[in-house]
Design an enzyme around this catalytic site. Sequence first.
Site, PDB file in Angstrom:
ATOM      1  N   HIS A   1       0.843  -1.197   0.000  1.00  0.00           N
ATOM      2  CA  HIS A   1       0.000   0.000   0.000  1.00  0.00           C
ATOM      3  C   HIS A   1       0.876   1.244   0.000  1.00  0.00           C
ATOM      4  CE1 HIS A   1      -3.269   2.729   0.875  1.00  0.00           C
ATOM      5  NE2 HIS A   1      -2.626   3.169   1.947  1.00  0.00           N
TER       6      HIS A   1
ATOM      7  N   GLU B   1      -6.049   8.892  -6.359  1.00  0.00           N
ATOM      8  CA  GLU B   1      -7.201   9.293  -5.557  1.00  0.00           C
ATOM      9  C   GLU B   1      -6.770  10.344  -4.539  1.00  0.00           C
ATOM     10  OE1 GLU B   1     -10.463   7.571  -2.355  1.00  0.00           O
ATOM     11  OE2 GLU B   1      -8.714   6.373  -2.916  1.00  0.00           O
TER      12      GLU B   1
ATOM     13  N   ARG C   1      17.195  12.003  15.100  1.00  0.00           N
ATOM     14  CA  ARG C   1      17.445  13.123  14.192  1.00  0.00           C
ATOM     15  C   ARG C   1      18.629  12.827  13.270  1.00  0.00           C
ATOM     16  NH1 ARG C   1      15.448  18.207  15.331  1.00  0.00           N
ATOM     17  NH2 ARG C   1      17.369  19.119  14.494  1.00  0.00           N
TER      18      ARG C   1
ATOM     19  N   GLY D   1       2.646   5.111   4.817  1.00  0.00           N
ATOM     20  CA  GLY D   1       2.204   5.755   6.052  1.00  0.00           C
ATOM     21  C   GLY D   1       0.750   5.440   6.321  1.00  0.00           C
ATOM     22  N   ASP D   2       0.285   5.847   7.500  1.00  0.00           N
ATOM     23  CA  ASP D   2      -1.094   5.594   7.879  1.00  0.00           C
ATOM     24  C   ASP D   2      -2.061   6.339   6.971  1.00  0.00           C
ATOM     25  OD1 ASP D   2      -0.185   4.019   9.942  1.00  0.00           O
ATOM     26  OD2 ASP D   2      -0.262   5.633  11.431  1.00  0.00           O
ATOM     27  N   SER D   3      -3.283   5.848   6.932  1.00  0.00           N
ATOM     28  CA  SER D   3      -4.323   6.491   6.130  1.00  0.00           C
ATOM     29  C   SER D   3      -4.608   7.890   6.667  1.00  0.00           C
ATOM     30  CB  SER D   3      -5.598   5.643   6.153  1.00  0.00           C
ATOM     31  OG  SER D   3      -6.625   6.247   5.407  1.00  0.00           O
ATOM     32  N   GLY D   4      -4.800   8.833   5.757  1.00  0.00           N
ATOM     33  CA  GLY D   4      -5.135  10.188   6.149  1.00  0.00           C
ATOM     34  C   GLY D   4      -3.946  11.102   6.351  1.00  0.00           C
ATOM     35  N   LEU D   5      -2.732  10.617   6.115  1.00  0.00           N
ATOM     36  CA  LEU D   5      -1.543  11.454   6.301  1.00  0.00           C
ATOM     37  C   LEU D   5      -1.260  12.358   5.104  1.00  0.00           C
ATOM     38  CD1 LEU D   5       1.078   9.178   8.101  1.00  0.00           C
ATOM     39  CD2 LEU D   5      -0.032  11.224   8.967  1.00  0.00           C
ATOM     40  N   GLY D   6      -1.924  12.105   3.991  1.00  0.00           N
ATOM     41  CA  GLY D   6      -1.720  12.953   2.823  1.00  0.00           C
ATOM     42  C   GLY D   6      -0.731  12.405   1.812  1.00  0.00           C
ATOM     43  N   LYS D   7      -0.647  11.083   1.719  1.00  0.00           N
ATOM     44  CA  LYS D   7       0.282  10.488   0.743  1.00  0.00           C
ATOM     45  C   LYS D   7      -0.098  10.869  -0.684  1.00  0.00           C
ATOM     46  CE  LYS D   7      -0.472   6.273   2.114  1.00  0.00           C
ATOM     47  NZ  LYS D   7      -1.377   6.564   3.249  1.00  0.00           N
ATOM     48  N   SER D   8      -1.388  10.794  -0.988  1.00  0.00           N
ATOM     49  CA  SER D   8      -1.824  11.103  -2.352  1.00  0.00           C
ATOM     50  C   SER D   8      -1.645  12.584  -2.669  1.00  0.00           C
ATOM     51  CB  SER D   8      -3.286  10.689  -2.541  1.00  0.00           C
ATOM     52  OG  SER D   8      -3.437   9.286  -2.414  1.00  0.00           O
TER      53      SER D   8
ATOM     54  N   ASP E   1      -2.155   3.711  -4.244  1.00  0.00           N
ATOM     55  CA  ASP E   1      -2.943   2.846  -3.363  1.00  0.00           C
ATOM     56  C   ASP E   1      -2.408   1.421  -3.310  1.00  0.00           C
ATOM     57  OD1 ASP E   1      -5.068   2.460  -1.511  1.00  0.00           O
ATOM     58  OD2 ASP E   1      -6.139   1.364  -3.072  1.00  0.00           O
TER      59      ASP E   1
END
EC number: 2.7.11.-
Length: 322
Positions: free
Chosen positions: A146, A210, A250, A161-168, A185
């Site tokens: 994914h 998407e 860091r 990354g997790d869903s909703g992080l703004g990858k797209s 996706d």
Amino acid sequence: MDTSSINAQSIFDDNAAALKLSWLTGHEGWERGFSAETVATATSSADLVGHLNLIHPNRIQVLGEAETNYYQRQSDEDRSRHMAELIALEPPFLVVAGGVAAPPELVLRCTRSSTPLFTTPMSPAAVIDSLRLYMSRILAPRATLHGVFLDILGMGVLLTGDSGLGKSELGLELISRGHGLVADDAVDFVRLGPDFVEGRCPPLLQNLLEVRGLGLLDIKTIFGETAVRRKMKLKLIVQLVRRPDGEFQRLPLESQTVDVLGLPISKVTIQVAAGRNLAVLVEAAVRNTILQLRGIDTLRDFMDRQRLAMQDPDSQFPGKLI
């Protein structure tokens, strides 16, 4: 791997045009293929395709001029015995290459035993090389991951990354900056060699991205042909996180890697926060990875400078403040 879909019919359909194959006889044996045990014990595709060899019973047997000439020199008894042994081994199919005529007894036995028999004007070496390459791709280890897979500065980069992080959204911004989309996706990865993993887009999702609030975007239509890629080698994984966990450093002393199909892939972790220009950070991570692949490690260079400075401060800072 499920080998049930790999049979004489599927191999013929996929290679008939490229190899100029003709199906001479044995059509009833179209379901013949490789057993799971044969595939599991094969060290490479070279074990599955080769010149006529009675020692390898489950191999695709390719006969050329040398093999047919040898057959013609045998006595009638030896010819019959060799043909009987060849058919009894139940190969997936036989190929008579080089434009030579198939021996009549071979055609007859293939017809009686429903053994697929193909012919081609191409040389045996070319047929074997093409079929080995084809089998390597078909039987190669594969996985679906994914994320958003992009071509950034000529390097295959997977944003995870997790869903909703703004990858797209990040992928869209990178595309607008001149980089290319491979897949969004779901990305199909396959290990085609000992040192690289190749990623492609599933046909259903080809050219699509998407974005929440906008829906599906056809990147090829919006940005043009140069904004999409058919495939790329995976070289870097960029993991987006909301906040660094306890292991986040860091200045990590050791490079991070992720195992993908048994191959370690470089990984960087970027925190998502308000005001951070993620596209610039990803581009910088890619440029830094390119330098590392060329043997240039900025952190190691800095540590060497630091060590030299600690050993002889005056040589590093001749204008020391008083």
